[in-house]
Design an enzyme around this catalytic site. Structure first.
Site, PDB file in Angstrom:
ATOM      1  N   ASN A 208       0.772  -1.157  -0.102  1.00  0.00           N
ATOM      2  CA  ASN A 208       0.067   0.057  -0.060  1.00  0.00           C
ATOM      3  C   ASN A 208       0.823   1.320   0.103  1.00  0.00           C
ATOM      4  OD1 ASN A 208       0.377   0.835   2.730  1.00  0.00           O
ATOM      5  ND2 ASN A 208      -0.488  -1.116   2.974  1.00  0.00           N
ATOM      6  N   ASP A 278      -4.491  -6.279   5.183  1.00  0.00           N
ATOM      7  CA  ASP A 278      -5.396  -7.204   6.144  1.00  0.00           C
ATOM      8  C   ASP A 278      -5.229  -8.712   5.539  1.00  0.00           C
ATOM      9  OD1 ASP A 278      -6.644  -5.181   7.679  1.00  0.00           O
ATOM     10  OD2 ASP A 278      -7.838  -4.284   5.997  1.00  0.00           O
ATOM     11  N   LYS A 288       9.262 -16.705 -10.189  1.00  0.00           N
ATOM     12  CA  LYS A 288       8.332 -15.841 -10.864  1.00  0.00           C
ATOM     13  C   LYS A 288       7.249 -16.589 -11.511  1.00  0.00           C
ATOM     14  CE  LYS A 288       8.178 -12.123 -14.123  1.00  0.00           C
ATOM     15  NZ  LYS A 288       8.695 -11.665 -15.622  1.00  0.00           N
ATOM     16  N   PHE A 324      -4.343   3.489  15.039  1.00  0.00           N
ATOM     17  CA  PHE A 324      -4.663   4.588  14.188  1.00  0.00           C
ATOM     18  C   PHE A 324      -5.972   4.237  13.480  1.00  0.00           C
ATOM     19  CE2 PHE A 324      -1.586   8.002  13.196  1.00  0.00           C
ATOM     20  CZ  PHE A 324      -1.015   7.963  14.409  1.00  0.00           C
ATOM     21  N   LYS A 338     -13.912   0.071  16.748  1.00  0.00           N
ATOM     22  CA  LYS A 338     -12.474  -0.565  16.706  1.00  0.00           C
ATOM     23  C   LYS A 338     -11.537  -0.404  17.937  1.00  0.00           C
ATOM     24  CE  LYS A 338     -11.172   0.027  12.880  1.00  0.00           C
ATOM     25  NZ  LYS A 338     -10.789   0.589  11.453  1.00  0.00           N
ATOM     26  N   LYS A 342     -10.540  -4.112  19.813  1.00  0.00           N
ATOM     27  CA  LYS A 342      -9.184  -4.589  19.709  1.00  0.00           C
ATOM     28  C   LYS A 342      -8.452  -4.093  20.979  1.00  0.00           C
ATOM     29  CE  LYS A 342      -8.706  -3.670  14.642  1.00  0.00           C
ATOM     30  NZ  LYS A 342      -7.718  -3.604  13.695  1.00  0.00           N
TER      31      LYS A 342
HETATM   32  O1  C5P Z   1      -9.058  -2.266  11.505  1.00  0.00           O
HETATM   33  P1  C5P Z   1      -7.992  -1.476  11.051  1.00  0.00           P
HETATM   34  O2  C5P Z   1      -7.107  -1.804   9.891  1.00  0.00           O
HETATM   35  O3  C5P Z   1      -8.777  -0.070  10.583  1.00  0.00           O
HETATM   36  O4  C5P Z   1      -7.206  -0.930  12.141  1.00  0.00           O
HETATM   37  C1  C5P Z   1      -6.154   0.042  11.929  1.00  0.00           C
HETATM   38  C2  C5P Z   1      -5.317   0.012  13.263  1.00  0.00           C
HETATM   39  O5  C5P Z   1      -5.116  -1.365  13.634  1.00  0.00           O
HETATM   40  C3  C5P Z   1      -4.012   0.562  13.067  1.00  0.00           C
HETATM   41  O6  C5P Z   1      -3.544   0.964  14.461  1.00  0.00           O
HETATM   42  C4  C5P Z   1      -3.002  -0.541  12.752  1.00  0.00           C
HETATM   43  O7  C5P Z   1      -1.541  -0.418  12.943  1.00  0.00           O
HETATM   44  C5  C5P Z   1      -3.591  -1.889  13.444  1.00  0.00           C
HETATM   45  N1  C5P Z   1      -3.518  -2.904  12.607  1.00  0.00           N
HETATM   46  C6  C5P Z   1      -2.748  -4.152  12.908  1.00  0.00           C
HETATM   47  N2  C5P Z   1      -2.848  -5.293  12.257  1.00  0.00           N
HETATM   48  C7  C5P Z   1      -3.643  -5.511  11.297  1.00  0.00           C
HETATM   49  C8  C5P Z   1      -4.463  -4.390  10.758  1.00  0.00           C
HETATM   50  C9  C5P Z   1      -4.415  -3.220  11.544  1.00  0.00           C
HETATM   51  O8  C5P Z   1      -2.019  -3.942  13.977  1.00  0.00           O
HETATM   52  N3  C5P Z   1      -3.794  -6.603  10.779  1.00  0.00           N
END
Ligand code: C5P
Length: 397
Positions: A208, A278, A288, A324, A338, A342
């Site tokens: 990304n 994600d 390759k 974040f 969130k 979390k």
């Molecule tokens: O669920 P989302 O991706 O929006 O959550 C964002 C937050 O979760 C950020 O702080 C990001 O660094 C963290 N995050 C993480 N591991 C993931 C996805 C997001 O630590 N797999």
């Protein structure tokens, strides 16, 4: 303390006698060092009168006490301020050039506290080479007191006016605080930064646009408060040489998770700025992948572990967890959900609606949401200023 004031050739040099007076009044001994151009704007007599010491401006003057004045002055000074700092002196220091009394002293002074107060025309301030030099010097621990915005001597309006002498004194006081009174002195904090790359084959990945700027700014802000920072970062162009920041390079989400879970137990908190993918490809191959026919290909993705949620389950009393969130709709409600899910204590909400906020840019505007239900909205500011605010509101309360 013994303060060296370096003066370079900008119109703001006329304010330096006032700066020197403030420093002397605060009980410091001041030694002025001027470039030849600076002396076009402010006189030797004025600087010597306000500082009460002979000016040093000529590397080879017969009146110098030592033949290597730049080295003896380096030993004498506890800290150094360059005001005004022109693009020229900033560029010379960034490139390691010493061709006069001040620039050689600056090279010799490289391991001691240094503050610069840049002043220049707005276009010069925004010149990519100047921006790069300033970013580089910052990364080596040089403090910058940013120029203000307003009328400039060249008749234009914009950013570039040297900070006022009072602001420079305040920034110097901040730089010289004894380490022991820094609020995060001796404390360890985990930061995740940058993107993750999820490997498809030997040459391809899913990634990304995260630049890592926000996370590195958070690491710098924590280090400025005395913290030992464990910075776990995905692939990025960012550099840091700040003492107190320990960098751990990783590539994918699972590597980031492994480092984060290893480091978190010894930390008082974690600020997770990383844009973690994600999903990752279910299978990766070492070679390759070849193009196959015309009907396209299907890549099956599987879910990555959630690092924030994992640390949320590990969190002990006394540890603060900051996540974040980048939301496009129902921002605050989603961010609050969130935070609950979390087990975070704070969520820093970035809104994609804001111009100047988000990936790659230098500025950000955030809402800092706390478990107690507070939602603090920041102004649009530099990522470093946002980082200072996050550290102050989440870890220094
Ligand atoms: O669920 P989302 O991706 O929006 O959550 C964002 C937050 O979760 C950020 O702080 C990001 O660094 C963290 N995050 C993480 N591991 C993931 C996805 C997001 O630590 N797999």
């Amino acid at each position: 303390m013994k303060i060296i004031v370096g003066i370079t050739g900008g119109i703001a040099a006329y304010k330096v006698p006032q700066l020197v007076r403030l420093l002397v009044k605060a009980g410091h001994e001041v030694q002025c060092v001027a470039t030849a151009h600076a002396l076009e704007f402010v006189t030797r007599l004025t600087l010597e009168t306000v500082s009460g010491r002979p000016l040093y401006s000529d590397l080879f003057a017969p009146s110098n006490d030592h033949t290597t004045e730049h080295v003896s002055l380096k030993d004498w000074g506890d800290a150094m301020v360059v005001a005004p700092a022109t693009a020229n002196v900033i560029g010379k220091l960034a490139a390691g050039i010493g061709d006069d009394a001040l620039s050689t002293l600056l090279l010799a002074f490289s391991r001691k506290p240094l503050l610069m107060a840049p002043a220049m025309n707005t276009q010069m301030w925004e010149c990519p080479a100047v921006e790069r030099n300033i970013a580089y010097l910052r990364s080596t621990g040089v403090e910058m007191v940013e120029p203000g915005t307003g009328a400039l001597a060249c008749g234009t309006e914009g950013k570039g006016r040297m900070a006022e002498p009072e602001e420079i004194v305040e920034a110097l006081n901040h730089l010289l605080r004894p380490k022991e009174v820094m609020p995060l002195w001796g404390k360890r904090v985990l930061v995740t930064a940058g993107p993750t790359y999820e490997r498809i084959d030997a040459v391809r990945f899913i990634g990304n646009y995260s630049s890592g700027k926000m996370g590195f700014a958070v690491a710098e802000a924590l280090a400025a408060q005395g913290a030992e920072v464990e910075l776990v970062t995905g692939p990025t162009q960012m550099v840091t040489t700040t003492a107190g920041i320990h960098r751990h390079d990783v590539e994918c989400a699972r590597e980031m998770l492994a480092e984060a879970t290893r480091l978190f137990p010894s930390c008082v908190g974690a600020i997770l700025t990383a844009a973690v993918a994600d999903y990752r490809p279910e299978h990766t191959v070492d070679h390759k992948l070849k193009k196959q026919g015309d009907e396209g290909m299907t890549l099956r993705l599987v879910q990555n572990p959630d690092i924030l949620a994992t640390l949320g389950t590990m969190k002990q009393a006394g540890q603060t967890l900051v996540g974040f969130a980048l939301e496009t709709d129902n921002e605050e409600t989603n961010a609050r959900g969130k935070m609950e899910r979390k087990n975070a204590d704070y969520i820093v909400l970035n809104s994609l609606r804001d111009k100047g906020a988000g990936f790659g840019v230098e500025t950000n505007r955030v809402t800092i949401m706390s478990r107690e239900g507070e939602a603090y909205k920041s102004a649009l500011m530099s990522k470093r200023e946002v980082a200072d605010l996050i550290v102050e509101r989440c870890l220094l309360k």
